[in-house]
Design an enzyme around this catalytic site. Structure first.
Site, PDB file in Angstrom:
ATOM      1  N   ASN A  47     179.075  45.414 -19.877  1.00 43.96           N
ATOM      2  CA  ASN A  47     178.204  46.285 -19.087  1.00 43.96           C
ATOM      3  C   ASN A  47     177.821  47.496 -19.935  1.00 43.96           C
ATOM      4  O   ASN A  47     178.692  48.195 -20.433  1.00 43.96           O
ATOM      5  CB  ASN A  47     178.986  46.727 -17.837  1.00 43.96           C
ATOM      6  CG  ASN A  47     178.275  47.797 -17.042  1.00 43.96           C
ATOM      7  OD1 ASN A  47     177.059  47.914 -17.112  1.00 43.96           O
ATOM      8  ND2 ASN A  47     179.050  48.557 -16.278  1.00 43.96           N
ATOM      9  N   GLU A 107     186.391  46.290 -15.193  1.00 43.20           N
ATOM     10  CA  GLU A 107     186.700  47.298 -16.206  1.00 43.20           C
ATOM     11  C   GLU A 107     187.834  46.807 -17.100  1.00 43.20           C
ATOM     12  O   GLU A 107     188.754  46.113 -16.637  1.00 43.20           O
ATOM     13  CB  GLU A 107     187.122  48.606 -15.524  1.00 43.20           C
ATOM     14  CG  GLU A 107     185.989  49.308 -14.849  1.00 43.20           C
ATOM     15  CD  GLU A 107     184.849  49.582 -15.818  1.00 43.20           C
ATOM     16  OE1 GLU A 107     184.954  50.504 -16.628  1.00 43.20           O
ATOM     17  OE2 GLU A 107     183.838  48.842 -15.776  1.00 43.20           O
ATOM     18  N   LEU A 151     173.601  59.967 -15.660  1.00 38.30           N
ATOM     19  CA  LEU A 151     174.970  60.456 -15.463  1.00 38.30           C
ATOM     20  C   LEU A 151     175.420  61.260 -16.682  1.00 38.30           C
ATOM     21  O   LEU A 151     175.420  60.757 -17.802  1.00 38.30           O
ATOM     22  CB  LEU A 151     175.928  59.285 -15.245  1.00 38.30           C
ATOM     23  CG  LEU A 151     175.521  58.298 -14.144  1.00 38.30           C
ATOM     24  CD1 LEU A 151     176.644  57.298 -13.894  1.00 38.30           C
ATOM     25  CD2 LEU A 151     175.176  59.026 -12.849  1.00 38.30           C
ATOM     26  N   LYS A 200     179.544  67.341 -23.977  1.00 37.65           N
ATOM     27  CA  LYS A 200     179.205  66.178 -24.795  1.00 37.65           C
ATOM     28  C   LYS A 200     177.704  65.950 -24.955  1.00 37.65           C
ATOM     29  O   LYS A 200     177.208  65.772 -26.064  1.00 37.65           O
ATOM     30  CB  LYS A 200     179.852  64.915 -24.208  1.00 37.65           C
ATOM     31  CG  LYS A 200     179.423  63.681 -24.970  1.00 37.65           C
ATOM     32  CD  LYS A 200     180.331  62.503 -24.831  1.00 37.65           C
ATOM     33  CE  LYS A 200     180.359  61.785 -23.570  1.00 37.65           C
ATOM     34  NZ  LYS A 200     181.039  60.490 -23.645  1.00 37.65           N
ATOM     35  N   ALA A 230     178.062  64.053 -16.207  1.00 42.38           N
ATOM     36  CA  ALA A 230     179.020  65.063 -15.731  1.00 42.38           C
ATOM     37  C   ALA A 230     180.331  65.019 -16.505  1.00 42.38           C
ATOM     38  O   ALA A 230     181.135  65.938 -16.429  1.00 42.38           O
ATOM     39  CB  ALA A 230     179.284  64.861 -14.244  1.00 42.38           C
ATOM     40  N   GLY A 231     180.521  63.952 -17.254  1.00 42.81           N
ATOM     41  CA  GLY A 231     181.820  63.746 -17.919  1.00 42.81           C
ATOM     42  C   GLY A 231     182.119  64.825 -18.949  1.00 42.81           C
ATOM     43  O   GLY A 231     181.224  65.454 -19.500  1.00 42.81           O
ATOM     44  N   ARG A 277     187.208  63.207 -25.808  1.00 39.15           N
ATOM     45  CA  ARG A 277     187.430  62.759 -27.191  1.00 39.15           C
ATOM     46  C   ARG A 277     186.484  63.398 -28.211  1.00 39.15           C
ATOM     47  O   ARG A 277     186.671  63.246 -29.416  1.00 39.15           O
ATOM     48  CB  ARG A 277     187.319  61.230 -27.268  1.00 39.15           C
ATOM     49  CG  ARG A 277     188.603  60.547 -26.837  1.00 39.15           C
ATOM     50  CD  ARG A 277     188.520  59.072 -27.025  1.00 39.15           C
ATOM     51  NE  ARG A 277     187.644  58.451 -26.042  1.00 39.15           N
ATOM     52  CZ  ARG A 277     186.939  57.346 -26.268  1.00 39.15           C
ATOM     53  NH1 ARG A 277     187.006  56.738 -27.440  1.00 39.15           N
ATOM     54  NH2 ARG A 277     186.166  56.841 -25.330  1.00 39.15           N
ATOM     55  N   TYR A 311     160.484  97.420 -46.556  1.00 38.79           N
ATOM     56  CA  TYR A 311     161.416  97.962 -45.562  1.00 38.79           C
ATOM     57  C   TYR A 311     161.745  99.395 -45.945  1.00 38.79           C
ATOM     58  O   TYR A 311     162.284  99.646 -47.024  1.00 38.79           O
ATOM     59  CB  TYR A 311     162.674  97.090 -45.562  1.00 38.79           C
ATOM     60  CG  TYR A 311     163.674  97.406 -44.485  1.00 38.79           C
ATOM     61  CD1 TYR A 311     163.294  97.510 -43.159  1.00 38.79           C
ATOM     62  CD2 TYR A 311     165.030  97.581 -44.809  1.00 38.79           C
ATOM     63  CE1 TYR A 311     164.222  97.779 -42.177  1.00 38.79           C
ATOM     64  CE2 TYR A 311     165.965  97.845 -43.830  1.00 38.79           C
ATOM     65  CZ  TYR A 311     165.560  97.944 -42.514  1.00 38.79           C
ATOM     66  OH  TYR A 311     166.484  98.219 -41.541  1.00 38.79           O
ATOM     67  N   TYR A 367     160.007  88.995 -54.825  1.00 37.71           N
ATOM     68  CA  TYR A 367     160.091  89.073 -53.368  1.00 37.71           C
ATOM     69  C   TYR A 367     158.771  89.629 -52.848  1.00 37.71           C
ATOM     70  O   TYR A 367     158.379  90.743 -53.190  1.00 37.71           O
ATOM     71  CB  TYR A 367     161.248  89.970 -52.892  1.00 37.71           C
ATOM     72  CG  TYR A 367     161.146  90.186 -51.401  1.00 37.71           C
ATOM     73  CD1 TYR A 367     161.294  89.099 -50.527  1.00 37.71           C
ATOM     74  CD2 TYR A 367     160.857  91.427 -50.859  1.00 37.71           C
ATOM     75  CE1 TYR A 367     161.136  89.256 -49.153  1.00 37.71           C
ATOM     76  CE2 TYR A 367     160.694  91.588 -49.479  1.00 37.71           C
ATOM     77  CZ  TYR A 367     160.833  90.501 -48.644  1.00 37.71           C
ATOM     78  OH  TYR A 367     160.679  90.652 -47.291  1.00 37.71           O
TER      79      TYR A 367
END
Ligand code: UD1
Ligand code: MG
Length: 465
Positions: free
Chosen positions: A168, A153, A9, A23, A11-12, A16, A385, A364
């Site tokens: 949980n 919950e 999971l 996230k 999708a959130g 915060r 260069y 260099y």
């Protein structure tokens, strides 16, 4: 070990996190969180990983697909049960392990453990639980005479229920058949008007089925919901790697300030000082010393190499018994032979250097090939260069002595054993064994100080001085 699939999971929104990044893409010790979960599942032997996406889907999808995960879109974030429904479990068979994309500390062994424990037991559904001192917002595991009855919950819980410390973790093991039977029965009559996946437990109990709670390490329960938790997760992963390396005989002066990513290998007997970042596919040999604040990205370092403080190494190779720094910079595709020496403020890019060669100070060296036993003096520059915006190569043979403050206007080739006089600007190839001097001749003007200040003679003016 029996076959299983996962539904992850993710999708959130992660409100915060206060971040424009979805996230699950926030990195934990170099890997996006979701990668840690998917890799854990893959290593544990899952046959398919279905990832439920919502917020920032277009950003998360390529990462998930790149790891072989299968993406499903949840249109609205109507809760964890709705998210599982979005993964179309009706097309799954056998065991299903439900995981969270924002629990980055989970490891393959944890997932294997859950599956084994489910298979050994007689329960129809297993929820992974954990005892926490501060159970805070987690769902509580409610038992009656020791048997799991429901998950409540925190937002729906009574004062008494909130005292329960078994929570949980949001991970479950269930057969696809039962999952598909119970999912449609889940309703959203709760404090958040969401479809709670946790209701699987009470629904199974109502059917007279046994529900098991598998106890897990607190790290498994650790979900990332804020930047502060992200930093904690990162510290834990770095610490885990540091402990593993110390167990293999690597000497870390301060493991809490050593940042070594998972895939890095370090040989025993090597010493790593605080502030070292060793990232990507880097490999460090045995008996190396990495002094404070070195940054090593995807670089192979052979045995007995000393990298002095503040050096920065990317996508390069360093041969045995070489020394770099302090403050040396190896840019991508540089390769050093054995016993080379790259000193302070020396930068290499796409440069190969043969055994025992050195550039000890302020140079260099770009797009160049340098043979064995060659000395590059202080302040040497390869001018790779050009004004046409293209890069050109400098080839310097073996046993060459390049005097300080010389420049090579590439393309240019210097033969073996040549000597370049200090301060030369080399524009043409130099044959093997030759001395090349390309600088203004020195002229001494006698008694200069005793003349009227700054004046030059008319004879000198004529010469164009
Ligand atoms: C959930 C559990 C809670 C448990 C906790 C552990 C429920 C109702 N609660 O709570 O018992 O203690 O996890 O961390 O399941 N997600 C979606 N779509 C949605 C909602 C969530 O994909 O519509 C994803 C989130 O991105 C996240 C995971 O599901 O990866 C958990 O969701 P979250 O909102 O964090 O659930 P919690 O309230 O923490
Ligand atoms: Mg959560």
């Amino acid at each position: 070990m029996s076959e299983f699939s996962t539904i992850i999971l993710a999708a959130g929104k992660g409100t915060r996190m206060n971040s424009p990044l979805p996230k699950v893409l926030h990195p934990v010790a170099g890997w996006p969180m979701i990668r840690r979960v998917i890799e854990g599942a893959k290593q544990a032997g899952s046959k398919e990983n279905r990832v439920v996406l919502g917020f920032g889907e277009q950003l998360v999808r390529p990462v998930v697909e790149g790891l072989g995960g299968v993406c499903f879109r949840q249109q609205n974030q109507w809760g964890t049960a709705d998210a599982v429904r979005a993964a179309q479990p009706e097309s799954l068979e056998g065991l299903v392990v439900i995981l969270n994309g924002d629990h980055p500390l989970i490891e393959a062994a944890d997932i294997q453990g859950f599956v084994e424990s489910f298979l050994k037991g007689s329960a129809a559904l297993a929820v992974v639980s954990c005892e926490l001192k501060k159970p805070a917002h987690y769902g509580r595991i409610v038992r009656h005479k020791d048997r799991v009855q429901a998950i409540v919950e925190a937002k729906d819980a009574s004062h008494e229920t909130l005292k329960i410390r078994e929570v949980n973790t949001g991970l479950y093991v269930v057969r696809a058949e039962l999952l598909n039977e119970l999912l449609p029965q889940i309703q959203s009559h709760n404090a958040q008007n969401e479809f709670y996946l946790t209701d699987l437990v009470s629904l199974a109990v109502q059917k007279g089925l046994e529900v098991e709670a598998i106890k897990a390490r607190p790290e498994v329960a650790f979900g990332v919901n804020s930047q502060s938790e992200l930093a904690k997760a990162t510290q834990k992963v770095f610490r885990r790697k540091a402990e593993a390396l110390m167990a293999e005989g690597v000497i870390l002066i301060d493991p809490s300030q050593t940042y070594i990513e998972d895939q890095v290998e370090v040989g025993s007997g090597s010493v790593i000082y605080p502030g070292a970042f060793i990232l990507g596919q880097s490999r460090i040999g045995r008996f190396c010393v990495l002094e404070p604040n070195v940054f090593v990205q995807s670089t192979e370092i052979a045995d007995s190499v000393r990298v002095k403080a503040g050096s920065y190494l990317e996508d390069s190779k360093v041969g045995e018994s070489s020394q770099l720094g302090p403050y040396a910079h190896l840019r991508p595709q540089s390769e050093l032979g054995k016993q080379t020496k790259i000193g302070n403020f020396v930068e290499l890019k796409k440069t190969k250097m043969g055994d025992r060669s050195q550039a000890s100070h302020l140079a260099y060296l770009g797009d160049s090939e340098i043979g064995e036993d060659t000395n590059i003096g202080c302040g040497v520059i390869t001018c790779n260069y050009a004004v046409d915006k293209k890069k050109y190569k400098t080839k310097i043979g073996r046993g060459v002595f390049v005097g300080s403050d010389s420049q090579f206007i590439a393309p240019v080739e210097i033969g073996d054993g040549a000597v370049i006089g200090s301060g030369s600007t080399i524009t043409k190839d130099v044959p093997a064994g030759a001395l090349a001097v390309a600088r203004g001749r020195q002229r001494n003007i006698e008694d200069y100080k005793s003349r009227p200040s700054g004046a030059s003679t008319s004879a000198e003016k004529k010469k164009g001085d």
